[in-house]
Enzyme design. Structure first.
Site, short mmCIF file in Angstrom:
data_model
loop_
_atom_site.label_atom_id
_atom_site.label_comp_id
_atom_site.label_asym_id
_atom_site.label_seq_id
_atom_site.Cartn_x
_atom_site.Cartn_y
_atom_site.Cartn_z
N GLU A 92 12.61 3.26 14.05
CA GLU A 92 11.50 4.08 13.57
C GLU A 92 10.31 3.92 14.51
OE1 GLU A 92 9.84 3.00 9.76
OE2 GLU A 92 9.81 0.87 10.22
N HIS A 96 -0.97 -21.07 0.31
CA HIS A 96 0.05 -20.04 0.55
C HIS A 96 0.79 -19.65 -0.72
CE1 HIS A 96 -0.79 -21.12 4.66
NE2 HIS A 96 0.03 -20.20 5.11
N ARG A 138 8.17 4.10 -4.71
CA ARG A 138 8.19 3.19 -3.55
C ARG A 138 7.19 2.05 -3.73
NH1 ARG A 138 7.28 5.62 2.36
NH2 ARG A 138 5.16 5.80 1.52
N LEU A 177 11.03 1.67 7.10
CA LEU A 177 10.41 2.06 5.85
C LEU A 177 11.10 3.33 5.33
CD1 LEU A 177 7.83 1.33 4.07
CD2 LEU A 177 6.92 3.45 5.02
N LYS A 182 6.42 -1.77 2.03
CA LYS A 182 5.20 -1.19 2.62
C LYS A 182 4.06 -2.19 2.46
CE LYS A 182 3.11 3.37 3.24
NZ LYS A 182 3.24 3.37 4.70
N TYR A 190 0.82 -1.21 0.00
CA TYR A 190 0.00 0.00 0.00
C TYR A 190 0.85 1.25 0.00
CZ TYR A 190 0.81 0.94 5.02
OH TYR A 190 1.38 1.24 6.22
N ARG A 219 -8.59 -21.30 -4.44
CA ARG A 219 -8.61 -21.91 -3.11
C ARG A 219 -7.51 -21.29 -2.27
NH1 ARG A 219 -4.91 -26.26 -2.95
NH2 ARG A 219 -3.73 -26.23 -4.87
N1 PDD Z 1 2.75 4.99 7.51
N2 PDD Z 1 7.50 3.92 8.97
C1 PDD Z 1 6.37 3.20 9.00
C2 PDD Z 1 6.40 1.85 9.64
C3 PDD Z 1 5.18 3.72 8.44
O1 PDD Z 1 4.06 2.97 8.48
C4 PDD Z 1 5.18 5.03 7.87
C5 PDD Z 1 3.96 5.64 7.27
C6 PDD Z 1 6.39 5.75 7.85
C7 PDD Z 1 6.50 7.12 7.24
O2 PDD Z 1 6.49 7.06 5.82
P1 PDD Z 1 5.92 8.29 4.95
O3 PDD Z 1 6.67 9.51 5.37
O4 PDD Z 1 6.22 7.90 3.55
O5 PDD Z 1 4.46 8.40 5.26
C8 PDD Z 1 7.52 5.16 8.40
C9 PDD Z 1 1.53 5.43 6.86
C10 PDD Z 1 1.25 6.89 6.96
C11 PDD Z 1 0.39 4.54 7.33
O6 PDD Z 1 0.64 3.36 7.51
O7 PDD Z 1 -0.73 5.02 7.48
#
Ligand code: PDD
Length: 287
Positions: free
Chosen positions: A179, A102, A51, A203, A147, A32, A99
């Site tokens: 993070e 995995h 990304r 991320l 992501k 996503y 079905r």
């Molecule tokens: N999440 N690290 C993680 C684990 C994240 O889920 C996100 C963002 C970020 C920041 O990335 P960015 O600056 O590209 O939004 C870092 C989004 C906003 C979410 O899951 O809703």
């Protein structure tokens, strides 16, 4: 009623339905993006689509749309929904299979879903109070640069932070602060900005990259370097950044004040630069 996009159609949200055999539903098998919209303009679209491509490549889904088709769909969704400022969510899953198995289906038909919600973005004022956080061991997998929609560890970590009366969990892996549960991490020390280098433990945030870009352009010293947990504890300032959170100053971690317990001067400088950048996007002078 919000309008969403599902596999080629624009529909009222309640009419958008996916089959129960969708692998996104059964396995969390998908990726996503969350893309901010300012003044009805998609923020850093090229970077988000890049990304997305990297995430799709990593989980071996062929990108179902060309870049121009993505742009068209995303712009249409922004246009059909309320609010000059929005957060667009897009998701691609490996689609339904005959079905539950995995291993990948022979001929996957990815599901493409896009929705958008109006937002009131955090400006300089709302951020002034700062947020609180706790540190928690990072229980996620080894591909945190993807992501993926498979977010159960992130969900549990965030809920643990909320149960502790805080806004976010700062994750610790092998002694390093990497993070947040849904945000990237910055600290400052003697006026210098430090964020961990990109790699499998975090991320590669689009907000993070813009902050580094703005710092470099404006002669704010910055470096990409590991942050051992004691350095997090002794930092002058700590920020958490994301597309939806923008740049949140953290004023307490594990019930201890960060610095003097108030958002610091480097944050003030950066949030002004960030807001200026957003205004330029609204005027169509930046992307
Ligand atoms: N999440 N690290 C993680 C684990 C994240 O889920 C996100 C963002 C970020 C920041 O990335 P960015 O600056 O590209 O939004 C870092 C989004 C906003 C979410 O899951 O809703």
């Amino acid at each position: 009623m919000p309008t969403v996009y599902l596999n080629g159609s624009y529909l009222p949200e309640e009419e958008a339905l996916i089959p129960v055999m969708d692998r996104g539903f059964l396995f969390g098998d998908g990726v996503y993006e969350v893309i901010p919209v300012y003044g009805r303009r998609l923020f850093r679209l090229a970077q988000h689509l890049q990304r997305l491509q990297n995430s799709l490549d990593a989980i071996r889904i062929v990108n179902p749309l060309q870049e121009s088709a993505w742009t068209e769909v995303l712009e249409e969704i922004v246009c059909r929904n309320d609010g000059d400022d929005q957060a667009v969510y897009l998701q691609v899953t490996r689609g339904p299979a005959a079905r539950r198995d995995h291993s990948f289906p022979d001929q996957p038909q990815p599901t493409v879903f896009v929705m958008s919600t109006p937002v009131t973005t955090a400006g300089t004022e709302t951020g002034t109070a700062g947020i609180t956080a706790i540190t928690l061991p990072d229980t996620r997998w080894q591909f945190c640069n993807i992501k993926a929609i498979t977010l159960l560890p992130n969900v549990l970590l965030r809920q643990q932070a909320v149960d502790a009366g805080t806004a976010e969990a700062i994750l610790i892996r092998d002694g390093l602060a990497t993070e947040g549960a849904a945000s990237n991490l910055f600290i400052t020390r003697d006026g210098s900005l430090i964020t961990p280098p990109n790699g499998p433990t975090l991320l590669p945030g689009i907000t993070r990259d813009l902050i580094l870009e703005l710092a470099r352009k404006n002669d704010i010293p910055c470096r990409e370097e590991d942050i051992p947990q004691p350095e997090l504890r002794d930092a002058d300032e700590v920020w958490l950044t994301s597309s939806t959170r923008e740049i949140s100053p953290v004023t307490r971690i594990d019930d201890r004040p960060v610095g003097d317990g108030n958002p610091g001067p480097v944050w003030r400088r950066m949030i002004d630069l960030y807001q200026e950048y957003k205004e330029a996007v609204r005027r169509g002078e930046a992307v």
